[in-house]
Design an enzyme around this catalytic site. Structure first.
Site, PDB file in Angstrom:
ATOM      1  N   GLN A  92       0.854  -1.202   0.000  1.00  0.00           N
ATOM      2  CA  GLN A  92       0.000   0.000   0.000  1.00  0.00           C
ATOM      3  C   GLN A  92       0.885   1.246   0.000  1.00  0.00           C
ATOM      4  O   GLN A  92       0.388   2.357  -0.161  1.00  0.00           O
ATOM      5  CB  GLN A  92      -0.906   0.024   1.234  1.00  0.00           C
ATOM      6  CG  GLN A  92      -1.854  -1.147   1.326  1.00  0.00           C
ATOM      7  CD  GLN A  92      -2.576  -1.174   2.656  1.00  0.00           C
ATOM      8  OE1 GLN A  92      -3.684  -0.619   2.802  1.00  0.00           O
ATOM      9  NE2 GLN A  92      -1.958  -1.791   3.651  1.00  0.00           N
ATOM     10  N   ASN A  93       2.189   1.026   0.193  1.00  0.00           N
ATOM     11  CA  ASN A  93       3.102   2.162   0.331  1.00  0.00           C
ATOM     12  C   ASN A  93       3.451   2.744  -1.028  1.00  0.00           C
ATOM     13  O   ASN A  93       3.546   2.014  -2.015  1.00  0.00           O
ATOM     14  CB  ASN A  93       4.391   1.722   1.052  1.00  0.00           C
ATOM     15  CG  ASN A  93       4.102   1.181   2.442  1.00  0.00           C
ATOM     16  OD1 ASN A  93       3.049   1.455   3.021  1.00  0.00           O
ATOM     17  ND2 ASN A  93       5.007   0.371   2.961  1.00  0.00           N
ATOM     18  N   ASP A  95       6.257   4.537  -1.283  1.00  0.00           N
ATOM     19  CA  ASP A  95       7.716   4.663  -1.303  1.00  0.00           C
ATOM     20  C   ASP A  95       8.312   3.541  -2.158  1.00  0.00           C
ATOM     21  O   ASP A  95       7.628   2.577  -2.474  1.00  0.00           O
ATOM     22  CB  ASP A  95       8.288   4.646   0.129  1.00  0.00           C
ATOM     23  CG  ASP A  95       8.098   3.318   0.848  1.00  0.00           C
ATOM     24  OD1 ASP A  95       7.504   3.283   1.935  1.00  0.00           O
ATOM     25  OD2 ASP A  95       8.544   2.289   0.304  1.00  0.00           O
ATOM     26  N   HIS A 110      -1.323   1.346  -4.339  1.00  0.00           N
ATOM     27  CA  HIS A 110      -1.699   2.756  -4.151  1.00  0.00           C
ATOM     28  C   HIS A 110      -0.799   3.697  -4.929  1.00  0.00           C
ATOM     29  O   HIS A 110      -0.789   4.896  -4.681  1.00  0.00           O
ATOM     30  CB  HIS A 110      -1.677   3.113  -2.654  1.00  0.00           C
ATOM     31  CG  HIS A 110      -2.809   2.484  -1.894  1.00  0.00           C
ATOM     32  ND1 HIS A 110      -2.857   2.453  -0.522  1.00  0.00           N
ATOM     33  CD2 HIS A 110      -3.922   1.826  -2.299  1.00  0.00           C
ATOM     34  CE1 HIS A 110      -3.952   1.833  -0.127  1.00  0.00           C
ATOM     35  NE2 HIS A 110      -4.609   1.422  -1.188  1.00  0.00           N
ATOM     36  N   CYS A 137       3.371  18.171 -19.852  1.00  0.00           N
ATOM     37  CA  CYS A 137       3.557  16.733 -20.121  1.00  0.00           C
ATOM     38  C   CYS A 137       4.504  16.562 -21.298  1.00  0.00           C
ATOM     39  O   CYS A 137       4.335  17.211 -22.341  1.00  0.00           O
ATOM     40  CB  CYS A 137       2.206  16.087 -20.457  1.00  0.00           C
ATOM     41  SG  CYS A 137       2.335  14.376 -21.037  1.00  0.00           S
ATOM     42  N   GLY A 177       2.663  -4.461   8.962  1.00  0.00           N
ATOM     43  CA  GLY A 177       2.733  -3.006   9.153  1.00  0.00           C
ATOM     44  C   GLY A 177       1.580  -2.245   8.556  1.00  0.00           C
ATOM     45  O   GLY A 177       1.748  -1.145   8.032  1.00  0.00           O
ATOM     46  N   SER A 179      -2.666  -1.048   9.287  1.00  0.00           N
ATOM     47  CA  SER A 179      -3.733  -0.951  10.294  1.00  0.00           C
ATOM     48  C   SER A 179      -4.986  -1.687   9.852  1.00  0.00           C
ATOM     49  O   SER A 179      -5.920  -1.868  10.622  1.00  0.00           O
ATOM     50  CB  SER A 179      -4.075   0.524  10.528  1.00  0.00           C
ATOM     51  OG  SER A 179      -4.559   1.086   9.303  1.00  0.00           O
ATOM     52  N   GLU A 205       0.301  -3.689  16.782  1.00  0.00           N
ATOM     53  CA  GLU A 205      -0.873  -4.164  17.533  1.00  0.00           C
ATOM     54  C   GLU A 205      -1.904  -4.654  16.546  1.00  0.00           C
ATOM     55  O   GLU A 205      -1.721  -4.497  15.346  1.00  0.00           O
ATOM     56  CB  GLU A 205      -1.477  -3.039  18.385  1.00  0.00           C
ATOM     57  CG  GLU A 205      -2.265  -1.973  17.611  1.00  0.00           C
ATOM     58  CD  GLU A 205      -1.383  -0.815  17.171  1.00  0.00           C
ATOM     59  OE1 GLU A 205      -0.446  -0.488  17.894  1.00  0.00           O
ATOM     60  OE2 GLU A 205      -1.640  -0.273  16.075  1.00  0.00           O
TER      61      GLU A 205
HETATM   62  N1  APR Z   1       6.820  -1.986  12.837  1.00  0.00           N
HETATM   63  C1  APR Z   1       5.682  -2.669  12.535  1.00  0.00           C
HETATM   64  N2  APR Z   1       4.463  -2.080  12.456  1.00  0.00           N
HETATM   65  C2  APR Z   1       4.407  -0.753  12.690  1.00  0.00           C
HETATM   66  C3  APR Z   1       5.547   0.020  13.021  1.00  0.00           C
HETATM   67  C4  APR Z   1       6.791  -0.657  13.084  1.00  0.00           C
HETATM   68  N3  APR Z   1       7.936  -0.019  13.384  1.00  0.00           N
HETATM   69  N4  APR Z   1       5.141   1.305  13.213  1.00  0.00           N
HETATM   70  C5  APR Z   1       3.813   1.327  13.007  1.00  0.00           C
HETATM   71  N5  APR Z   1       3.363   0.094  12.711  1.00  0.00           N
HETATM   72  C6  APR Z   1       1.995  -0.328  12.402  1.00  0.00           C
HETATM   73  C7  APR Z   1       0.934   0.381  13.206  1.00  0.00           C
HETATM   74  O1  APR Z   1       0.652  -0.353  14.382  1.00  0.00           O
HETATM   75  C8  APR Z   1      -0.257   0.365  12.242  1.00  0.00           C
HETATM   76  O2  APR Z   1      -1.012  -0.832  12.416  1.00  0.00           O
HETATM   77  O3  APR Z   1       1.761   0.015  11.054  1.00  0.00           O
HETATM   78  C9  APR Z   1       0.380   0.328  10.851  1.00  0.00           C
HETATM   79  C10 APR Z   1       0.275   1.630  10.106  1.00  0.00           C
HETATM   80  O4  APR Z   1      -1.087   1.851   9.833  1.00  0.00           O
HETATM   81  P1  APR Z   1      -1.489   3.112   8.951  1.00  0.00           P
HETATM   82  O5  APR Z   1      -0.751   4.314   9.445  1.00  0.00           O
HETATM   83  O6  APR Z   1      -2.983   3.135   8.890  1.00  0.00           O
HETATM   84  O7  APR Z   1      -0.895   2.797   7.500  1.00  0.00           O
HETATM   85  P2  APR Z   1      -1.497   1.826   6.404  1.00  0.00           P
HETATM   86  O8  APR Z   1      -2.182   0.645   7.029  1.00  0.00           O
HETATM   87  O9  APR Z   1      -0.412   1.559   5.450  1.00  0.00           O
HETATM   88  O10 APR Z   1      -2.605   2.766   5.696  1.00  0.00           O
HETATM   89  C11 APR Z   1      -3.259   2.238   4.554  1.00  0.00           C
HETATM   90  O11 APR Z   1      -4.257   4.404   4.136  1.00  0.00           O
HETATM   91  O12 APR Z   1      -4.121   6.683   3.974  1.00  0.00           O
HETATM   92  C12 APR Z   1      -4.087   5.527   3.274  1.00  0.00           C
HETATM   93  O13 APR Z   1      -3.039   5.367   1.215  1.00  0.00           O
HETATM   94  C13 APR Z   1      -2.781   5.381   2.576  1.00  0.00           C
HETATM   95  O14 APR Z   1      -1.693   3.325   1.977  1.00  0.00           O
HETATM   96  C14 APR Z   1      -2.250   4.039   3.061  1.00  0.00           C
HETATM   97  C15 APR Z   1      -3.503   3.350   3.571  1.00  0.00           C
END
Ligand code: APR
Length: 239
Positions: A92-93, A95, A110, A137, A177, A179, A205
């Site tokens: 989803q990243n 980067d 994404h 462009c 990693g 949510s 978590e």
């Molecule tokens: N190691 C492992 N997990 C981690 C760490 C770490 N060091 N730091 C944070 N996390 C976990 C958090 O506990 C959380 O569950 O990574 C997750 C990050 O969740 P989000 O910030 O919601 O990111 P993500 O799940 O990638 O979001 C999905 O939402 O806004 C959109 O397009 C954006 O791709 C993104 C999508």
């Protein structure tokens, strides 16, 4: 049955490379308004502000390096394929740290921060510098139509047909990693389990997807992912 592994990653795997997550305390969406910065409507209303937001994130990415979790997944991919298995990493990243770590079988559902797309003709170009509305462009010549090649809320994620086809027959699935707050990615674990896959969650978590993973490993990705990679390949290819 050929062992098939599908891994979904989120912002948490890049956190220890210094890139921000979205929903943690002080996360990106607690500092910035996603409706103004990550929607087509927000871009139409204020493209200068949206370009500034992504230009700042692009600069931050150029200073970041892949971490041990990214590297472990690239090593796992090579070993898994060498053992005759199927492997797909869906991130989803936006980067490029997975690619820089050596991952090849990779879908950026994404989009990618280091690519620009012309909203007029669809042309894609590498983009490591700032984007602005003054730029034209290279393919169609239109000015002010370049945007980050990033999927905004309300837009269709990329690679969905291939992802769901692979989920329908995967034997192993891991969410690392993330949510589990954003669909359709939040539903991937359930799809995999429906296909009979063994499922893992590696995060800080429990996520919000509501899926009851067969296994959960909570801790920082650089601590949990390398060990997990050893375990999952031994399990999948045990004689
Ligand atoms: N190691 C492992 N997990 C981690 C760490 C770490 N060091 N730091 C944070 N996390 C976990 C958090 O506990 C959380 O569950 O990574 C997750 C990050 O969740 P989000 O910030 O919601 O990111 P993500 O799940 O990638 O979001 C999905 O939402 O806004 C959109 O397009 C954006 O791709 C993104 C999508």
């Amino acid at each position: 049955m050929t062992p098939s592994l599908l891994i979904l990653t989120g912002a948490g795997i890049s956190a220890e490379s210094g890139l921000g997550t979205f929903r943690d305390t002080d996360g990106i969406w607690s500092q910035f308004d996603w409706q103004k910065l990550a929607t087509p409507e927000g871009f139409a209303e204020d493209p200068v502000m949206v370009h500034a937001f992504y230009n700042a994130r692009r600069k931050g990415l150029l200073d970041a390096q892949p971490n041990a979790a990214h590297t472990a997944l690239a090593t796992l991919e090579a070993a898994w394929v060498r053992s005759g298995g199927e492997f797909l990493l869906v991130t989803q990243n936006i980067d490029d740290l997975h690619a820089r770590a050596g991952s090849e079988r990779l879908i950026h559902m994404h989009g990618e921060l280091l690519r620009a797309r012309c909203a007029a003709c669809g042309d894609l170009t590498a983009c490591t510098a700032d984007l602005s509305i003054a730029m034209s462009c290279q393919a169609c010549g239109r000015e002010g139509r370049l945007r980050p090649h990033v999927v905004w809320f309300g837009e269709m994620p990329m690679g969905m047909e291939e992802i769901f086809e692979r989920l329908s027959r995967t034997t192993h699935f891991a969410a690392i990693g993330t949510s589990g707050a954003v669909w359709p990615a939040a539903g991937f674990a359930e799809e995999a389990a429906r296909a009979g896959a063994e499922t893992w969650e590696l995060s800080l978590e429990a996520g919000e997807s509501g899926h009851n993973f067969h296994h959960t490993l909570y801790g920082k990705a650089t601590a949990t992912v390398p060990d997990w990679c050893e375990t999952v390949i031994a399990r999948a290819f045990a004689a």
